[in-house]
Every structure is written in structure tokens, then in C-alpha cells.
Design a protein around this motif. Structure first.
Motif, PDB file in Angstrom:
ATOM      1  N   CYS A   1       0.829  -1.211   0.000  1.00 34.40           N
ATOM      2  CA  CYS A   1       0.000   0.000   0.000  1.00 34.40           C
ATOM      3  C   CYS A   1       0.861   1.258   0.000  1.00 34.40           C
ATOM      4  O   CYS A   1       0.634   2.184  -0.787  1.00 34.40           O
ATOM      5  N   VAL A   2       1.859   1.310   0.903  1.00 37.41           N
ATOM      6  CA  VAL A   2       2.630   2.531   1.043  1.00 37.41           C
ATOM      7  C   VAL A   2       3.551   2.757  -0.154  1.00 37.41           C
ATOM      8  O   VAL A   2       3.940   3.903  -0.444  1.00 37.41           O
ATOM      9  N   SER A   3       3.918   1.666  -0.860  1.00 39.73           N
ATOM     10  CA  SER A   3       4.779   1.819  -2.032  1.00 39.73           C
ATOM     11  C   SER A   3       3.975   1.884  -3.333  1.00 39.73           C
ATOM     12  O   SER A   3       4.558   1.864  -4.426  1.00 39.73           O
ATOM     13  N   ALA A   4       2.653   1.963  -3.224  1.00 46.38           N
ATOM     14  CA  ALA A   4       1.762   2.013  -4.395  1.00 46.38           C
ATOM     15  C   ALA A   4       1.989   0.813  -5.317  1.00 46.38           C
ATOM     16  O   ALA A   4       2.023   0.935  -6.548  1.00 46.38           O
TER      17      ALA A   4
ATOM     18  N   ARG B   1      -0.944   5.534  12.287  1.00 46.93           N
ATOM     19  CA  ARG B   1       0.171   5.583  11.336  1.00 46.93           C
ATOM     20  C   ARG B   1       1.398   4.907  11.931  1.00 46.93           C
ATOM     21  O   ARG B   1       1.555   4.849  13.145  1.00 46.93           O
TER      22      ARG B   1
ATOM     23  N   LYS C   1       5.598   5.909  -1.392  1.00 47.38           N
ATOM     24  CA  LYS C   1       4.972   6.619  -2.509  1.00 47.38           C
ATOM     25  C   LYS C   1       3.623   7.229  -2.116  1.00 47.38           C
ATOM     26  O   LYS C   1       3.123   8.123  -2.796  1.00 47.38           O
ATOM     27  N   VAL C   2       3.062   6.716  -1.033  1.00 52.01           N
ATOM     28  CA  VAL C   2       1.720   7.155  -0.617  1.00 52.01           C
ATOM     29  C   VAL C   2       1.834   7.833   0.748  1.00 52.01           C
ATOM     30  O   VAL C   2       2.193   7.182   1.734  1.00 52.01           O
TER      31      VAL C   2
ATOM     32  N   LEU D   1       0.451   7.322   5.615  1.00 52.01           N
ATOM     33  CA  LEU D   1       0.549   6.030   6.283  1.00 52.01           C
ATOM     34  C   LEU D   1       1.691   5.983   7.291  1.00 52.01           C
ATOM     35  O   LEU D   1       1.710   5.117   8.164  1.00 52.01           O
TER      36      LEU D   1
END
Length: 252
Positions: free
Chosen positions: A166-169, A196, A213-214, A217
């Protein structure tokens, strides 16, 4: 067994052996107490004026000193001297008692200790079987806990991988340190109150800028580095030489 034999405190002693241990401890206490309370009747070795070792009993020396003062007072008053034998008799009796009582109490300690050690020897088989059973139960509990730990760790790795995705898209599907020779550091995983990943945890887990990337988070750096302002108009520094020390032919 040696003279310093002492069973571990956690050993499951029987009631009989516990009683023998109590009797031994009581005998030791009785000996120590008697020695402390009657120390003045024990002989002591000291050096005399000729640097020779001599023995004396503090209680006898004390009463003889008192007796000497009474004799001087009686002589000065013209009275009869005090009965030396009568004064010394009870003290000498206590000295004789000490000489006999201490060895008797020491023998009692030895007897009680031997009985205690013999009782422990007789109980080694039943105690050993109890401990073997307890060890088996502990081993089974350890195995259950280990298996639960393995399952929990696998869950941690799976959820951390989904978070990374999720956080790295979608660029990564495992935590950044997976396979690292020093470990993946998943034990540092910690969230803020609003859900977070904390900044400190993200640094230990290697969620660096190129991974994230996001936004939203991971907690921002609570103490970002201060960027120094660039001075586009610096004031020039002048280093002007002085004539002192160069003589009359100095030219600048």
C-alpha cells in the motif's frame, strides 16, 4: 556428599526432609546464639609485653580486676579481704560450661546435618521423578508457545508486506528489510495513536523516501533537519598585512 552440600531451594523436599532441615537449622542457630551470648567465657589468644602468645578469658580477667580493687579498698579500710574462691567460683563454672557446651552443640549440628543429608539422599528418586514430569510439562508448554510465536510472526510478516504494498503504491509486497542479513526488524513495528507507523519505527524498518509513494501512512519526521539559508551576498573578508616586523623596505 561434601561438607558444603546444600540442595537447591526449589527442590521438592518431602515433609520429613523439611523437618530434618529445620532441625539442622535450629541446631546451627542454637550454636551461634550460645557463642554470641557467652563470648566473654571463651578463651582468647593475645600477645603479651614480650610478644608471646598467651590465652586469657575476658570474664576471668574482668572479675580478677574487680577483685583486686576490692582487696585494695578492704586493706585501706582495715577490713577482711573478700573471699577469692567465692567470687571466682561462678565465673569459672561458666568457663567450664562453655568448654563443654560448645563441642556438644557442634556435635549436635553435625548429627542434624548428617540426618538431613541422608534424608535428601533417600528422596532423590521421587524428587527426580517429580522434576522430570515438571520438565516434560514445561517442554510441552514451550512447544505450544513456540508454535504460536511462529504463527504470529508469519501473520506479522504477511500484514507488514500488505502494508508495504500500500505505502509503495504496489512497487513492493514485502517489508523493505526482508532477507537482510541483520534481520527484518519487524519487532520495531509501532503505530501512533491515529494509526500511522511511527517515524522511529519506519527508520528501523527502512521505509525510506524511495519506498514511500503514498503519504498519510507513516508519521512525518517530528524533528526534520534545519536547512541553512544560502547567503547570496556574502560580506567579503579582508586580510590586510601589517608593516610591523618587515623593516623599512616593506612594500605592499
Amino acid at each position: 556428599m561434601t561438607n558444603h552440600f546444600e540442595p537447591p531451594k526449589d527442590l521438592p523436599l518431602s515433609s520429613k526432609v523439611k523437618g530434618l532441615r529445620k532441625a539442622y537449622e535450629d541446631a546451627v542457630t542454637k550454636l551461634e546464639t550460645y557463642r554470641q551470648e557467652n563470648a566473654r567465657y571463651a578463651p582468647r589468644r593475645t600477645l603479651n609485653a614480650l610478644d608471646q602468645y598467651v590465652y586469657h578469658v575476658p570474664a576471668v580477667r574482668e572479675v580478677e580486676r574487680d577483685l583486686r580493687e576490692q582487696e585494695i579498698e578492704a586493706a585501706a579500710a582495715g577490713k577482711a579481704l573478700p573471699d577469692r574462691e567465692k567470687v571466682l567460683r561462678p565465673i569459672l563454672a561458666k568457663v567450664d560450661e562453655y568448654k563443654r557446651m560448645v563441642p556438644a552443640l557442634e556435635a549436635l549440628v553435625t548429627k542434624a546435618r548428617n540426618e538431613y543429608e541422608d534424608g535428601v539422599k533417600e528422596d532423590l528418586v521421587p524428587m527426580g521423578r517429580k522434576e522430570a514430569k515438571a520438565a516434560q510439562q514445561a517442554r510441552d508448554a514451550w512447544e505450544r508457545a513456540y508454535k504460536a510465536m511462529e504463527l504470529a510472526k508469519a501473520d506479522l510478516e504477511r500484514h507488514a508486506g500488505l502494508f508495504t504494498w500500500c505505502v509503495s503504491a504496489g512497487d513492493m509486497d514485502t517489508p523493505p528489510r526482508t532477507g537482510h542479513s541483520q534481520g527484518d526488524h519487524l519487532e520495531y513495528w509501532e503505530l501512533t495513536e491515529d494509526g500511522r507507523l511511527t517515524y522511529e519505527a519506519s527508520q528501523e524498518l527502512d521505509y525510506l523516501e524511495w519506498v514511500v509513494k503514498v503519504p498519510g501512512l507513516i508519521e512525518p519526521n517530528p524533528a526534520p533537519p534545519v536547512t541553512e539559508e544560502v547567503n547570496h551576498n556574502p560580506k567579503p573578508q579582508y586580510h590586510i598585512a601589517k608593516a610591523e616586523g618587515y623593516g623599512g623596505n616593506w612594500d605592499h
